[in-house]
Each structure stands twice: as structure tokens, then as C-alpha cells.
Design a protein around this motif. Structure first.
Motif, PDB file in Angstrom:
ATOM      1  N   GLU A   1       0.946  -1.204   0.150  1.00 55.59           N
ATOM      2  CA  GLU A   1      -0.116   0.064  -0.007  1.00 55.59           C
ATOM      3  C   GLU A   1       0.932   1.173  -0.086  1.00 55.59           C
ATOM      4  O   GLU A   1       1.671   1.241   0.679  1.00 55.59           O
ATOM      5  N   THR A   2       0.751   1.998  -0.989  1.00 60.06           N
ATOM      6  CA  THR A   2       1.636   3.296  -1.195  1.00 60.06           C
ATOM      7  C   THR A   2       1.650   4.012   0.018  1.00 60.06           C
ATOM      8  O   THR A   2       2.965   4.368   0.400  1.00 60.06           O
ATOM      9  N   GLN A   3       0.726   4.360   0.855  1.00 58.26           N
ATOM     10  CA  GLN A   3       0.824   5.116   1.880  1.00 58.26           C
ATOM     11  C   GLN A   3       1.574   4.627   2.957  1.00 58.26           C
ATOM     12  O   GLN A   3       1.832   5.143   4.123  1.00 58.26           O
ATOM     13  N   ASN A   4       1.784   3.546   3.199  1.00 58.95           N
ATOM     14  CA  ASN A   4       2.803   2.871   4.221  1.00 58.95           C
ATOM     15  C   ASN A   4       4.272   2.462   3.819  1.00 58.95           C
ATOM     16  O   ASN A   4       4.972   1.936   4.268  1.00 58.95           O
TER      17      ASN A   4
END
Length: 226
Positions: free
Chosen positions: A175-178
């Protein structure tokens, strides 16, 4: 409520409630198993995530109701076999939980030990409750602690645990935001150091791995400076 000697892996008693109605008897858990799982940080917010409960319960004639209760009905004269089926379901669910943790009843004890060591290692740093992180699949995962800018996860060396942890970390990392999330993974290497070391090598690409014995040494070194 019926007392039994059985308990879930964390020591919670396995609940058995009984009621009689018009010649029928009902054994049920009053929603306690769902509450128990939610208390352990298991996400059960849709039918897909409760499917495993139905899969284990329904072969025994036990149903998961819309209210989140596990129940079985039977004519009063058939109460003993219905009770046996109810207990078989609850014990199967308890076994499922053990397999998920990959450890026996000492999961919460290990987490307490990790918490004590983290506090001793960096006494000025607050230790917070684990936060939820959403993976690329949409699954939500709860970490054990939040400490010094990192999400902390503590696990044993059981193959089921290691496999589930790798899957969890891959999902979160995808997941990009992680992408820049710091994860500290603490592996209990006190029973089987060799296995812990080899599993640590696998998980090292997804997190910052530290062995429990290493954490204990750091905690002691901080408490007893030379």
C-alpha cells in the motif's frame, strides 16, 4: 450459564449459555466469541471475515446468527448431543485461534515481556497501543505497539505465524501510503534460536527484525550501564 474447564488461548473462559423454550433447548455464546476476537484485534467487519467461523460451526449444526451469536437448538431430550456439538464447535474455534497465533496460551505474556523490555531499553520513549494499518488488499491489520516512531509486532517461530506475518507485512508494504512506515518485528528466539534466525532472514526485507534475546540484552544494558 454453564461453567466448563475450557478456555481460549489467552485464558478467557469459553462461554456456554443455555435456555429452554417450549420443549426446546438452546446452547449459545451470547456473542462472546465475536467479542473475544475483536478484543484480540481481529477484524470482523463483513461476512467474508466471519466465514471461517461458519465453516467451523455449521458442520456441527451450530449457526452464527445475524446478532453475532453462535447457537444450536434441539428438542429437550436431545440436549446432551446438542451440548456436545456446541462444545466441539467452541473447541475448534479455540484451536483455530492457536493456529493463528502459532503459540499456545503465552501470547499475551510474551507481549507483556516485550513491552517491559522496550520501556527499559528506552525509558524516556512512550510506548503506545498498536495502530491499525490497511494493506493494499483492503485488509486492516492491528500492530501490537507503537514505539519510537515504529509500529511494533511481536511473534513466535511457529510456521503458521511466520507465514501469516509475511503475508501481513507484504500486504501493508504494498500500500503506497505505508511505503515509509517503520516496522520493528520482534521474534521470540528463546526456545529455538536457529529457526528464529532463519525466519528473521526471510522477514528482514519487510521489517527491522530484532530477536527477543537481543532486546533483553539492550534492556539490561540500559538498566545496568558499565
Amino acid at each position: 450459564m454453564i461453567d466448563t474447564p475450557f478456555a481460549f488461548p489467552d485464558g478467557d473462559e469459553i462461554p456456554v449459555f443455555v435456555e429452554k423454550m417450549a420443549g426446546q433447548v438452546r446452547f449459545f455464546d451470547d456473542g462472546a466469541f465475536i467479542m473475544h476476537l475483536l478484543g484480540r484485534g481481529v477484524s470482523l467487519d463483513d461476512d467474508r471475515k466471519t466465514k471461517f467461523i461458519r465453516n467451523l460451526a455449521e458442520p456441527n449444526g451450530v449457526l452464527l446468527t445475524d446478532m453475532g451469536e453462535l447457537e444450536i437448538w434441539a428438542p429437550q431430550e436431545n440436549a446432551p448431543p446438542a451440548f456436545a456439538k456446541y462444545m466441539a464447535t467452541m473447541l475448534a474455534l479455540s484451536r483455530w485461534e492457536v493456529d493463528q497465533n502459532g503459540v499456545s496460551t503465552d501470547t499475551s505474556l510474551f507481549l507483556d515481556e516485550v513491552a517491559m523490555c522496550l520501556k527499559a531499553w528506552k525509558s524516556g520513549v512512550p510506548l503506545g497501543d498498536g495502530q491499525d494499518f490497511t494493506g493494499v488488499s483492503g485488509h486492516v491489520y492491528k500492530m501490537d505497539y507503537q514505539f519510537d516512531g515504529a509500529a511494533v509486532l511481536a511473534i513466535g517461530t511457529h510456521p503458521a505465524t511466520v507465514g501469516a506475518t509475511a503475508k501481513k507485512l507484504l500486504d501493508i508494504r504494498a500500500e503506497t501510503q505505508n511505503r515509509h512506515l517503520k516496522i520493528l518485528l520482534i521474534i521470540d528466539d528463546r526456545r529455538d534460536a536457529d529457526t528464529a534466525k532463519s525466519e528473521g532472514l526471510i522477514l528482514d526485507s519487510l521489517s527491522n527484525v530484532m530477536m527477543m534475546t537481543q532486546l533483553q540484552r539492550r534492556a539490561q544494558a540500559y538498566n545496568h550501564p558499565h
